[in-house]
Design a protein around this motif. Sequence first.
Motif, short mmCIF file in Angstrom:
data_model
loop_
_atom_site.label_atom_id
_atom_site.label_comp_id
_atom_site.label_asym_id
_atom_site.label_seq_id
_atom_site.Cartn_x
_atom_site.Cartn_y
_atom_site.Cartn_z
N GLN A 140 0.82 -1.27 -0.10
CA GLN A 140 -0.18 -0.08 -0.09
C GLN A 140 0.90 1.17 -0.01
OE1 GLN A 140 -2.25 1.33 3.75
NE2 GLN A 140 -4.00 1.16 2.22
N SER A 141 1.90 1.53 0.88
CA SER A 141 2.85 2.33 0.91
C SER A 141 3.46 2.74 -0.40
CB SER A 141 3.90 2.26 2.00
OG SER A 141 4.79 1.28 1.37
N VAL A 142 3.81 1.83 -1.39
CA VAL A 142 4.15 2.07 -2.70
C VAL A 142 3.29 2.58 -3.57
CG1 VAL A 142 5.30 0.84 -4.80
CG2 VAL A 142 6.13 -0.14 -2.25
N ARG A 143 2.16 1.84 -3.68
CA ARG A 143 0.87 2.39 -4.38
C ARG A 143 0.55 3.60 -4.07
NH1 ARG A 143 -1.91 -2.39 -2.42
NH2 ARG A 143 -3.34 -0.80 -1.29
N ARG A 144 0.41 4.19 -2.94
CA ARG A 144 0.36 5.51 -2.72
C ARG A 144 1.49 6.61 -3.04
NH1 ARG A 144 -1.73 5.27 3.78
NH2 ARG A 144 -3.64 4.25 3.44
N ALA A 145 2.80 6.06 -2.95
CA ALA A 145 3.88 6.96 -3.48
C ALA A 145 3.65 7.19 -4.82
CB ALA A 145 5.14 6.51 -3.32
N PHE A 146 3.22 5.98 -5.61
CA PHE A 146 3.11 6.33 -7.11
C PHE A 146 1.82 6.82 -7.52
CE2 PHE A 146 6.89 3.34 -6.96
CZ PHE A 146 7.65 4.10 -7.88
N LYS A 147 0.60 6.98 -6.49
CA LYS A 147 -0.68 7.19 -6.88
C LYS A 147 -1.03 6.32 -7.88
CE LYS A 147 0.48 12.25 -6.16
NZ LYS A 147 0.38 13.68 -6.93
N LEU A 148 -1.08 5.01 -7.40
CA LEU A 148 -1.63 4.09 -8.07
C LEU A 148 -3.01 3.34 -7.36
CD1 LEU A 148 1.69 2.19 -9.12
CD2 LEU A 148 0.17 3.41 -10.46
N PRO A 149 -3.84 2.70 -8.15
CA PRO A 149 -4.95 2.04 -7.54
C PRO A 149 -4.66 0.79 -6.71
CG PRO A 149 -4.92 1.57 -9.76
CD PRO A 149 -3.87 2.54 -9.69
N ASP A 150 -5.78 0.23 -6.13
CA ASP A 150 -5.79 -0.86 -5.22
C ASP A 150 -5.34 -2.08 -6.03
OD1 ASP A 150 -5.55 0.73 -3.01
OD2 ASP A 150 -7.61 0.39 -2.56
N TRP A 151 -6.28 -2.21 -7.12
CA TRP A 151 -6.08 -3.15 -7.97
C TRP A 151 -4.99 -3.28 -8.85
CZ3 TRP A 151 -5.95 -6.39 -12.08
CH2 TRP A 151 -6.47 -7.56 -11.93
N LEU A 152 -3.72 -3.89 -8.13
CA LEU A 152 -2.44 -3.61 -8.75
C LEU A 152 -1.65 -5.07 -8.34
CD1 LEU A 152 -0.33 -1.81 -10.09
CD2 LEU A 152 0.19 -1.19 -8.06
N ALA A 153 -1.02 -5.85 -9.48
CA ALA A 153 -0.20 -6.67 -8.83
C ALA A 153 1.10 -6.72 -10.08
CB ALA A 153 -0.75 -8.07 -8.95
N GLY A 154 1.97 -7.12 -9.66
CA GLY A 154 3.35 -7.23 -10.62
C GLY A 154 4.08 -8.58 -10.32
N TYR A 155 5.06 -8.87 -11.33
CA TYR A 155 6.20 -9.86 -11.10
C TYR A 155 7.40 -9.69 -11.66
CZ TYR A 155 4.48 -10.15 -16.21
OH TYR A 155 4.26 -9.84 -17.39
N GLU A 156 8.39 -10.19 -11.36
CA GLU A 156 9.71 -10.17 -11.66
C GLU A 156 10.44 -11.49 -11.58
OE1 GLU A 156 13.47 -6.89 -11.72
OE2 GLU A 156 11.60 -6.29 -10.99
N LEU A 157 10.83 -11.93 -13.15
CA LEU A 157 11.32 -13.20 -13.29
C LEU A 157 12.97 -13.15 -13.43
CD1 LEU A 157 8.73 -14.65 -15.48
CD2 LEU A 157 8.91 -14.90 -13.12
N TYR A 158 13.55 -13.92 -13.19
CA TYR A 158 15.11 -13.84 -13.28
C TYR A 158 15.36 -14.87 -14.32
CZ TYR A 158 14.63 -11.89 -8.53
OH TYR A 158 14.05 -11.26 -7.71
N LEU A 159 15.92 -14.29 -15.55
CA LEU A 159 16.01 -15.13 -16.65
C LEU A 159 17.06 -16.08 -16.81
CD1 LEU A 159 15.02 -12.66 -19.45
CD2 LEU A 159 13.47 -14.13 -18.00
N ASP A 160 18.14 -16.14 -16.16
CA ASP A 160 19.59 -16.92 -16.25
C ASP A 160 19.12 -18.23 -15.56
OD1 ASP A 160 21.54 -15.35 -17.23
OD2 ASP A 160 21.58 -14.11 -15.40
N PRO A 161 18.41 -18.40 -14.54
CA PRO A 161 18.19 -19.87 -14.28
C PRO A 161 17.09 -20.60 -15.23
CG PRO A 161 17.89 -18.33 -12.19
CD PRO A 161 18.02 -17.45 -13.42
N LEU A 162 16.50 -19.74 -16.25
CA LEU A 162 15.63 -20.41 -16.96
C LEU A 162 16.18 -20.82 -18.29
CD1 LEU A 162 12.43 -17.77 -16.54
CD2 LEU A 162 12.88 -20.13 -15.69
N LEU A 163 17.44 -20.49 -18.53
CA LEU A 163 18.12 -20.90 -19.61
C LEU A 163 18.04 -22.43 -19.98
CD1 LEU A 163 21.17 -18.48 -19.76
CD2 LEU A 163 19.42 -18.50 -21.51
N GLY A 164 17.79 -22.87 -21.03
CA GLY A 164 17.84 -24.32 -21.03
C GLY A 164 16.33 -24.99 -20.50
N ARG A 165 15.89 -24.42 -20.08
CA ARG A 165 14.67 -25.06 -19.14
C ARG A 165 13.19 -24.74 -19.86
NH1 ARG A 165 16.26 -26.94 -14.18
NH2 ARG A 165 18.17 -26.13 -13.52
N LEU A 166 13.34 -23.54 -20.55
CA LEU A 166 11.99 -23.14 -20.96
C LEU A 166 11.92 -23.17 -22.55
CD1 LEU A 166 9.16 -21.79 -20.09
CD2 LEU A 166 10.45 -19.36 -20.68
#
Length: 845
Positions: A714-740
């Motif tokens: 919530q504190s991050v949403r307020r700092a950026f003035k973003l609504p409550d319905w918000l989600a995100g993801y961050e994936l690290y690609l090096d472990p996925l090499l050769g697996r995906l």
Amino acid sequence: MIISLNWLKQFFPQGANPGIKELTELIGARLVEIEGVTELAPYYQSAVAARVVDCKEHAGSDHLHVCRIDDGGAVKDVPRDDDGMVQVVCGAPNVRTGLKVIWLPPGSIVPASYGTKDELKLSSRKLRGVISYGMLASPHELKLWHDQEGILEVDDDSAQPGQSLLDLLDLDDYLLEVENKSLTHRPDCFGLIGFAREVMAIIGGEVSTPEWFNRLTDKLPVTTAAVKPTVTIMDDDICDRYECVALSGIDQASSLPLQLRSFLGRSQVNSISAPVDITNYLMLVTGQPLHAFDLDQVIKLSPTGKPDIVVRLAKAGETLELIDGRTVKLDPKDIVIAVGDRKKSLPIALAGAMGGKATEITTETQRVLLESATFSLYHLRGTQFRHGIFSEAITRFTKGQPVALTHPVLLQAVAMLRQYSGAGLISQVAESYPGRHTPTSFELSVSSFTDVLGCYHGQPYSSQMIERTLKSLQYDSVEVKANRVKAVAPWWRPDLVYDEDVIEDIGRVNGYDEITSSQPTRPYVAVEDDPMYQLHSLLKDRLYQAGGNEMMSYSFIHGDLLDKVGDDKAKAFRIVNAISPRLQYCRRDLLPGLLDKTSSNLRAGYDHFMLCELGKVHRRGRMDQVEPELPAELACLAGVIVAKAGLAGAPFYEAKCVVDYLLRSPDLQVSYVRLDLCDHSLDSSLNLFEPTRSAALTLASTGQLIGVVGEIRQSVRRAFKLPDWLAGYELYLDPLLGRLNDDIAYHPISRYQGTSRDVTLQVSLDTTFGSVEECVRQALDEKMADGLSYQMQAKDIFLAGERCQNITFHLDFTDRHQTINSKAIGKLIDHLAKKTQSKLKAKLI
């Protein structure tokens, strides 16, 4: 950067007069891009010199004067009196009898308005009842420089009434607008001498360098040293050389010859007075900025009572009032010019950027201390952005001025101040010079030029061409014989470090477009696709299919973004020579930048979207495995899903659905672990995500962390003035090499009747949904026969008591080969129950 062609030609050898079209094409192809060319001649077709024969006050005005001017009869079709004089009414305060002026006769277009929508064409008209034929023009009206205080006073004794202003000031000229970003590594080209040297080398000649330019060790002829300034550099890394000299008796009202002042104006530099104009003139000619202090104020402020200069870094809490009236809070990374000694000194200027108000030159100044120095370009770039100073001087300082240049420029400044302002020397040059260095020597083979560049007009680069070009560029000790090239870098070229730099000069000056195209000699063997590139391509396709909108941004971010997400700036790499004050840090994650752009898109009117980015991040402590002294570049994929008005269901599951789709692969099994229960180090991600509504992604086989998905705090949403319905993801690609991979077998839809089951498992409240889902999938996968497949969907989760919860899954089974046997499905469900009971102590309801 604006360059006057006629001023540039003053440094060409006699007889060198290339055409403007040929010259701009060659400069654009072999030195720097020319963004625009302005011809000046059309501005001044009608302007002529004249002499004010007599000047009387206008009877009907308290400021106008009625003048009779002599133009030598040069202008036709204008009424004249019996003596052949022309009447002009003038309101300038400096008009007087005997003054030589510039007259714009009727029919002239005022140069300052030429080519604009408000173009002003003069006519004969009455002013307070008295007819005026044209006007006497100011420097501003003549578009020479910005001065509207009075009409232009022509101080050239050779100027004759009726002489065209075009001829008088050499205004049959062209102004070249140079895109100087590509000259960042060439500080010598920020001065006319250096630029002319390159141009002459390109057209096959050698620049005519003024004799004073190479006076690197000359002394000043001082008979009596009334003062003895000293220089102390506290840190050799911030200043390679600092010189200063004291002068007295400078006439602040003096001015340079009109021709030189005109050249300054063409370079967008305003003419003020001889002392100021001399420093600007030499900066434009050589690229070396100068600065003058009021010597008496320096002594007055100095704790030692003497002009003892100290070059040091600013101290925390120090402030300085600048010449422009601003008082700035100094940063410990700012270089300051101070007065005093090592123990106690007072800042009087922001080095390389702007002088202080307390030591500013005024009309009352009797004695000056003239400075010529070089400073650390990296510190000055920070100062430039921190304090918003983008002057001609600091622009040149941030290119890395040649250290040896300070001395000849200082000597020439003294000579010009004595010539034009009546200055007298009252000290020897005081100097500190920790940055002495030996010019770089080069020795390479003649054949190496062709090996690197290719053939010139189908032939190898010849020793004659190489020798001629190096001498045109004024390399020192050039010797070409026995297939060897020897040369020493000229003192004004700090950019020459490697053999390849010399080879580049030969190729560039003679024209890359003159190099003969040829096929490479290596065998044509297809290069295998880079695994990371293949992974990027696959993920991009899936992002587009999932409805993502890809963005690209700098790898550098503002420190405010780190503050908004609650991250520690000390954990991010800070950029010493940031290209912008908004790009000071290397990003540690992609999500902060995405959240910032999400806010911008919401303000632009977009309500529901997914924004994503593929990029690299850097984190302190993570070093490159091949080059351990460099930070590792970590490849990542991040996304943000937002709905301004909200949607049914939790945003976490929307983001998780996208991640599941992105990671869909037969060779990849992923586990979800609630973030607050995760054992992995997630120092940066934990600042963004709500721990109880987010999950860490790990490889099921190894437990290695591959990313995070969840809802934003919530504190991050307020700092950026973003609504409550918000989600995100961050994936690290090096472990996925050769697996995906996308090698998913296609099977036609079964022609046989399928069946469905709802399965409810009762587990303790401590058991996560992810672990239950994973266990169910493992149980079903273990018993999947050939042709049998299933789809699973979470249907319900609810409390079944104080210490347990019920989780319901909906299962759809199909078989490609036959109608499903209910007994087989029953056995599958029994196996599922045993598996979950043994692993999770779950009870099948």
